[in-house]
Write a protein that holds these residues in place. Structure first.
Motif, PDB file in Angstrom:
ATOM      1  N   MET A  68       0.828  -1.206   0.000  1.00 19.21           N
ATOM      2  CA  MET A  68       0.000   0.000   0.000  1.00 19.21           C
ATOM      3  C   MET A  68       0.865   1.260   0.000  1.00 19.21           C
ATOM      4  O   MET A  68       0.569   2.226  -0.705  1.00 19.21           O
ATOM      5  CB  MET A  68      -0.940  -0.012   1.205  1.00 19.21           C
ATOM      6  N   LEU A  69       1.934   1.253   0.777  1.00 16.22           N
ATOM      7  CA  LEU A  69       2.832   2.408   0.810  1.00 16.22           C
ATOM      8  C   LEU A  69       3.523   2.602  -0.536  1.00 16.22           C
ATOM      9  O   LEU A  69       3.720   3.730  -0.987  1.00 16.22           O
ATOM     10  CB  LEU A  69       3.870   2.257   1.922  1.00 16.22           C
ATOM     11  N   ALA A  72      11.808   6.454   1.291  1.00 18.01           N
ATOM     12  CA  ALA A  72      12.470   6.148   2.565  1.00 18.01           C
ATOM     13  C   ALA A  72      13.869   6.754   2.614  1.00 18.01           C
ATOM     14  O   ALA A  72      14.297   7.274   3.654  1.00 18.01           O
ATOM     15  CB  ALA A  72      12.535   4.640   2.771  1.00 18.01           C
ATOM     16  N   GLU A  73      14.578   6.710   1.499  1.00 19.38           N
ATOM     17  CA  GLU A  73      15.920   7.312   1.448  1.00 19.38           C
ATOM     18  C   GLU A  73      15.842   8.820   1.663  1.00 19.38           C
ATOM     19  O   GLU A  73      16.647   9.389   2.399  1.00 19.38           O
ATOM     20  CB  GLU A  73      16.593   7.003   0.108  1.00 19.38           C
ATOM     21  N   THR A  79       5.677  10.588   4.879  1.00 18.69           N
ATOM     22  CA  THR A  79       4.679  10.972   5.877  1.00 18.69           C
ATOM     23  C   THR A  79       3.286  11.024   5.256  1.00 18.69           C
ATOM     24  O   THR A  79       2.317  10.534   5.850  1.00 18.69           O
ATOM     25  CB  THR A  79       5.043  12.331   6.503  1.00 18.69           C
ATOM     26  N   ASP A  80       3.180  11.577   4.067  1.00 18.18           N
ATOM     27  CA  ASP A  80       1.887  11.632   3.375  1.00 18.18           C
ATOM     28  C   ASP A  80       1.369  10.219   3.080  1.00 18.18           C
ATOM     29  O   ASP A  80       0.177   9.948   3.245  1.00 18.18           O
ATOM     30  CB  ASP A  80       1.989  12.420   2.072  1.00 18.18           C
ATOM     31  N   ALA A  81       2.264   9.330   2.657  1.00 20.63           N
ATOM     32  CA  ALA A  81       1.858   7.956   2.353  1.00 20.63           C
ATOM     33  C   ALA A  81       1.382   7.241   3.618  1.00 20.63           C
ATOM     34  O   ALA A  81       0.382   6.513   3.585  1.00 20.63           O
ATOM     35  CB  ALA A  81       3.013   7.197   1.710  1.00 20.63           C
ATOM     36  N   ILE A  82       2.055   7.464   4.722  1.00 17.60           N
ATOM     37  CA  ILE A  82       1.654   6.846   5.990  1.00 17.60           C
ATOM     38  C   ILE A  82       0.314   7.416   6.452  1.00 17.60           C
ATOM     39  O   ILE A  82      -0.558   6.681   6.918  1.00 17.60           O
ATOM     40  CB  ILE A  82       2.751   7.025   7.051  1.00 17.60           C
ATOM     41  N   ARG A  83       0.141   8.703   6.298  1.00 19.66           N
ATOM     42  CA  ARG A  83      -1.131   9.340   6.667  1.00 19.66           C
ATOM     43  C   ARG A  83      -2.275   8.742   5.842  1.00 19.66           C
ATOM     44  O   ARG A  83      -3.333   8.409   6.376  1.00 19.66           O
ATOM     45  CB  ARG A  83      -1.046  10.851   6.467  1.00 19.66           C
ATOM     46  N   GLY A 105      -5.928  -0.140   5.608  1.00 17.11           N
ATOM     47  CA  GLY A 105      -4.616   0.168   6.169  1.00 17.11           C
ATOM     48  C   GLY A 105      -4.664   0.266   7.675  1.00 17.11           C
ATOM     49  O   GLY A 105      -3.803  -0.278   8.376  1.00 17.11           O
ATOM     50  N   ALA A 106      -5.671   0.936   8.196  1.00 10.65           N
ATOM     51  CA  ALA A 106      -5.820   1.062   9.652  1.00 10.65           C
ATOM     52  C   ALA A 106      -6.027  -0.301  10.288  1.00 10.65           C
ATOM     53  O   ALA A 106      -5.474  -0.596  11.360  1.00 10.65           O
ATOM     54  CB  ALA A 106      -6.988   1.987   9.974  1.00 10.65           C
ATOM     55  N   ARG A 107      -6.789  -1.177   9.636  1.00  9.48           N
ATOM     56  CA  ARG A 107      -7.014  -2.524  10.155  1.00  9.48           C
ATOM     57  C   ARG A 107      -5.711  -3.316  10.194  1.00  9.48           C
ATOM     58  O   ARG A 107      -5.410  -4.003  11.168  1.00  9.48           O
ATOM     59  CB  ARG A 107      -8.052  -3.254   9.297  1.00  9.48           C
TER      60      ARG A 107
END
Length: 86
Positions: free
Chosen positions: A38-39, A50-51, A62-66, A74-76
């Motif tokens: 998903m990320l 990540a680099e 950060t946007d992808a994680i949000r 994703g939350a599940r």
């Protein structure tokens, strides 16, 4: 959402980093593969994001994680992963 530095330097992260078995469990979990997939879709190139984050530009990651955390699936997955690490 907590600051990435807070997560990395937190007590829970320190305990996890000191537990090789839990790290292997986390690495091998199907949820981990789904979360990384998903990320990757969100960033286009997760490794590059990540680099850049490691060099101080965490905006894309950060946007992808949000986005991941706002997505019900994703939350599940994140909750399932957290529960398995207790």
């Amino acid at each position: 959402m907590p600051n990435l530095d807070e997560l990395i330097k937190g007590k829970q992260a320190a305990r996890l980093l000191g537990d090789k078995g839990k790290l292997e469990q986390l690495r091998d979990a199907p949820e981990t593969r789904q979360i990384f997939s998903m990320l990757s879709r969100s960033t286009g190139d997760l490794e590059s994001a990540a680099e850049r984050a490691a060099k101080g530009d965490a905006a894309q990651l950060t946007d992808a994680i949000r986005q991941l955390m706002q997505d019900p699936e994703g939350a599940r997955l994140i909750q399932k992963m957290k529960d398995s690490l207790k």
